[in-house]
Design a protein around this motif. Structure first.
Motif, short mmCIF file in Angstrom:
data_model
loop_
_atom_site.label_atom_id
_atom_site.label_comp_id
_atom_site.label_asym_id
_atom_site.label_seq_id
_atom_site.Cartn_x
_atom_site.Cartn_y
_atom_site.Cartn_z
N HIS A 1 0.80 -1.23 0.00
CA HIS A 1 0.00 0.00 0.00
C HIS A 1 0.83 1.28 0.00
O HIS A 1 0.29 2.37 0.16
N ARG A 2 2.14 1.18 -0.15
CA ARG A 2 3.00 2.36 -0.18
C ARG A 2 2.62 3.27 -1.35
O ARG A 2 2.37 2.80 -2.46
N CYS B 1 5.54 -1.98 -5.75
CA CYS B 1 6.74 -1.18 -5.48
C CYS B 1 8.01 -2.03 -5.58
O CYS B 1 7.97 -3.26 -5.51
N VAL B 2 9.14 -1.34 -5.73
CA VAL B 2 10.43 -2.01 -5.87
C VAL B 2 10.74 -2.85 -4.63
O VAL B 2 11.33 -3.93 -4.74
N ILE C 1 -0.75 -8.61 7.40
CA ILE C 1 -1.83 -7.97 6.67
C ILE C 1 -2.21 -8.84 5.49
O ILE C 1 -1.40 -9.05 4.59
N ALA C 2 -3.42 -9.37 5.44
CA ALA C 2 -3.87 -10.18 4.32
C ALA C 2 -4.10 -9.28 3.12
O ALA C 2 -4.73 -8.24 3.24
N LEU C 3 -3.57 -9.66 1.97
CA LEU C 3 -3.68 -8.83 0.79
C LEU C 3 -4.64 -9.37 -0.25
O LEU C 3 -5.17 -8.64 -1.04
N ARG C 4 -4.82 -10.67 -0.31
CA ARG C 4 -5.75 -11.25 -1.28
C ARG C 4 -6.53 -12.33 -0.53
O ARG C 4 -5.97 -13.14 0.15
#
Length: 142
Positions: free
Chosen positions: A35-36, A80-81, A136-139
């Motif tokens: 989320h950056r 992000c990188v 943090i769950a992302l999917r």
């Protein structure tokens, strides 16, 4: 010296991305994984990471930019990188293996979903893989 055809295609790609962001009133994109906030630059590389298109809107990733490619609704996402290079530990909740994005080219846009295209385990539908950074769950599965 660069090939003129590649220069023209790069300019078209840059205009496509900037037009999609402008239509969504965005001058930053957020990493789909951590989320950056990533500022968008006028010239390549457009972001400090990579961009990708997905034909599916991932409800669990709140940072997409809707756009049209060849008359088809697509969703523009960024990674992000730090997530690509493994600075952030991205793991699959199902198999506990790390997601490796290091082979993706920085500063470009893929016309396919890079998360779904690089499976980490034998999940039947990789669009439903569950990744997380830390806790943090992302999917999520539907």
């Amino acid at each position: 010296m660069e090939d003129d055809a590649q220069v023209g295609q790069g300019e078209d790609l840059r205009k496509f991305i900037l037009a999609a962001l402008s239509a969504s009133h965005r001058n930053v994109v957020n990493c789909a994984l951590c989320h950056r906030a990533l500022p968008v630059f006028e010239q390549f590389p457009l972001v400090d990471g990579t961009l990708f298109l997905s034909p599916s809107r991932h409800d669990e990733i709140e940072y997409d930019v809707p756009c049209h490619l060849q008359g088809r609704l697509m969703h523009l996402y960024a990674v992000c990188v730090d997530c690509l290079e493994g600075v952030h530990k991205i793991i699959c909740i199902k198999c506990k293996s790390r997601w490796d994005g290091s082979w993706h080219q920085l500063g470009t846009m893929y016309t396919y979903d890079i998360l779904a295209a690089s499976p980490c385990c034998q999940v039947v539908n990789h669009l439903n893989c569950v990744f997380e950074v830390g806790k943090i769950a992302l999917r999520e599965n539907p």
